[in-house]
Design an enzyme around this catalytic site. Structure first.
Site, PDB file in Angstrom:
ATOM      1  N   SER A  45       0.859  -1.178   0.000  1.00 38.95           N
ATOM      2  CA  SER A  45       0.000   0.000   0.000  1.00 38.95           C
ATOM      3  C   SER A  45       0.895   1.226   0.000  1.00 38.95           C
ATOM      4  O   SER A  45       2.110   1.109   0.122  1.00 38.95           O
ATOM      5  CB  SER A  45      -0.884   0.014   1.257  1.00 38.95           C
ATOM      6  OG  SER A  45      -0.054   0.280   2.372  1.00 38.95           O
ATOM      7  N   LYS A  46       0.307   2.378  -0.112  1.00 40.80           N
ATOM      8  CA  LYS A  46       1.074   3.633  -0.131  1.00 40.80           C
ATOM      9  C   LYS A  46       2.058   3.709   1.040  1.00 40.80           C
ATOM     10  O   LYS A  46       3.162   4.188   0.917  1.00 40.80           O
ATOM     11  CB  LYS A  46       0.119   4.832  -0.015  1.00 40.80           C
ATOM     12  CG  LYS A  46      -0.527   5.196  -1.316  1.00 40.80           C
ATOM     13  CD  LYS A  46       0.366   6.149  -2.115  1.00 40.80           C
ATOM     14  CE  LYS A  46      -0.092   6.213  -3.554  1.00 40.80           C
ATOM     15  NZ  LYS A  46       0.954   6.059  -4.526  1.00 40.80           N
TER      16      LYS A  46
END
Ligand code: GLU
Length: 464
Positions: free
Chosen positions: A252-253
């Site tokens: 994820s980010k």
């Protein structure tokens, strides 16, 4: 075996490292075997597939270093290569499945289906379509279609039996057909489902090697059933373990999920990414920098591991350093150019040669350019450390420099003699005074970049 492989992105977002790795592996496998590599755009989810994204995706893949023999931008003998342009092909094959009894229209409404799934879940069963509409006669189905009733088209999965699939990464897996459920081939809006379009396109495009993410593993038996029903060839499938974030969680980010676009604009080099991704979930016989020819020649499907691969920022940095070391000076200059505005044109080569070992990303060059070509700003801590060497040392340093300004070794040798210092106690204060930093490029290379006056200014005793 000569592999024709492909990368088949859905243009619903930018390419991330996980997809980029899949694309590279598929590309290398094809190239190594002397086969073709194809790009196909899977844009049947029209609401989420804006045209700009498809274009950006091809740009990013080219930047990463892929080239393809057939694709949406260059065409080829099996086109079109964008699924929304292939609807007539799908319709013909869907009709064939209907005619041969492998498919049937399903009139169930979305709310009926979700109620059915809920009930199955509540009963502790895996949700799957009951097959209710399979019992509707062809004549009755035709009557309902003629009056305009909405329908999807479903595949009639055999009610019993086992399908064995040999996966290139996971080995043999057996699927009980009774568990699969009749899946959708065409949505009620007429668009083909992923299972269907993806499988028949591979067959029609002559793809015999499908490498893709582990998330598609459970789709494979359905896709093989479709191909068998149509009498089309079934490719070899290999499912790559997913790429996880640095913390072992889904990417994820927060834990490293950068897109190729972001990495590119931060200044990562595509060759660094190729070397990095080549050793992520795949191991080469030995770890060292590889040219493209070596990345291809040494790649092996047999060396793809089953454990999830983890993103590791330090590894990426390491390969970025390696990529920089392997870059030719003029390519390095071109890469750094936007950050070299402070550097006089005639000093650019010397400057870049001096700092190349201290640069990870292009912006780092800007900081070194400021250090060399703007008045030096030093912190209080550095000032205090410089003062500790005493005024006499700095006066000696200035004097030695003035005697041999063009020869760093000569003047520092002289300074060593006069001051009685050597090694770190000689060079460390000089480095601090000349650059304001603890570490950096070799002073001998850096010094010719500074003007004579500037060197003297930096070597001046610190007023206490
Ligand atoms: N469009 C699919 C995806 O992006 C392709 C899967 C496959 O490679 O078969 O996940």
């Amino acid at each position: 075996m000569i592999f024709t492989s492909r990368f088949a992105p859905s243009p619903t977002g930018h390419i991330h490292l996980g997809n980029a790795r899949t694309a590279l592996f598929a590309f290398w496998a094809a190239r190594q075997s002397g086969g073709r590599f194809i790009i196909r755009m899977e844009d049947t989810d029209q609401a989420r597939s804006p045209a700009e994204l498809a274009k950006a995706l091809l740009e990013d893949l080219r930047w990463l270093g892929l080239d393809w023999d057939e694709g949406p931008d260059c065409g080829g003998p099996h086109g079109p290569y964008t699924q929304m342009e292939r609807l007539p092909v799908y319709n013909d094959l869907l009709q064939r499945l209907l005619d041969t009894g492998h498919a049937y229209p399903c009139f169930c409404k979305a709310d009926e289906l979700s109620a059915e799934r809920e009930a199955q879940r509540a009963a502790g069963k895996a949700p799957r379509y009951s097959g209710r509409c399979r019992a509707i006669s062809a004549a009755e189905a035709q009557r309902r279609l003629v009056v305009g009733e909405e329908a999807t088209l479903r595949f009639a999965v055999p009610r019993s039996g086992t399908l064995r699939v040999e996966d290139l990464v996971w080995g043999e897996r057996a699927y009980s057909l009774a568990d699969l459920g009749d899946f959708v081939l065409r949505r009620s809006d007429g668009s083909p489902s992923f299972f269907f379009a993806n499988a028949v396109d591979d067959a029609l495009m002559g793809v015999n090697l499908v490498l893709r993410g582990e998330d598609h593993l459970s789709n494979t038996p359905r896709q093989i059933l479709i191909l068998q029903a149509l009498g089309l060839p079934v490719p070899d499938y290999g499912h790559l373990p997913l790429l996880q974030g640095s913390d072992g969680q889904p990417l994820s980010k927060r834990n490293g999920a950068a897109s190729l676009r972001e990495l590119r604009s931060a200044g990562y080099l595509p060759a660094a990414l190729r070397n990095y991704l080549g050793q992520l979930g795949h191991h080469y016989p030995a770890t060292h920098w590889r040219s493209d020819a070596e990345l291809i020649a040494d790649f092996s499907l047999a060396r793809i591991g089953r454990a999830p691969a983890q993103f590791d920022h330090e590894q990426l940095q390491y390969w970025q350093e390696q990529a920089l070391q392997h870059l030719r000076l003029d390519d390095l200059v071109a890469w750094l150019r936007p950050h070299l505005t402070l550097v006089p044109e005639e000093q650019i080569s010397g400057f870049v040669a001096a700092i190349r070992g201290n640069v990870h990303l292009p912006a780092d060059a800007g900081a070194w350019a400021e250090c060399c070509f703007l008045p030096l700003v030093i912190s209080e801590a550095v000032r205090a450390e410089l003062a500790e060497s005493g005024a006499e040392f700095w006066l000696q340093a200035q004097a030695c420099y003035q005697e041999r300004p063009d020869d760093f070794r000569a003047w520092t040798r002289q300074l060593a003699q006069r001051s009685g210092r050597k090694g770190r106690s000689l060079y460390h204060p000089l480095r601090l005074a000349l650059t304001g930093r603890e570490q950096g490029p070799e002073l001998a290379q850096l010094l010719p970049l500074l003007s004579h006056e500037e060197v003297l200014r930096r070597l001046a005793p610190i007023p206490s």
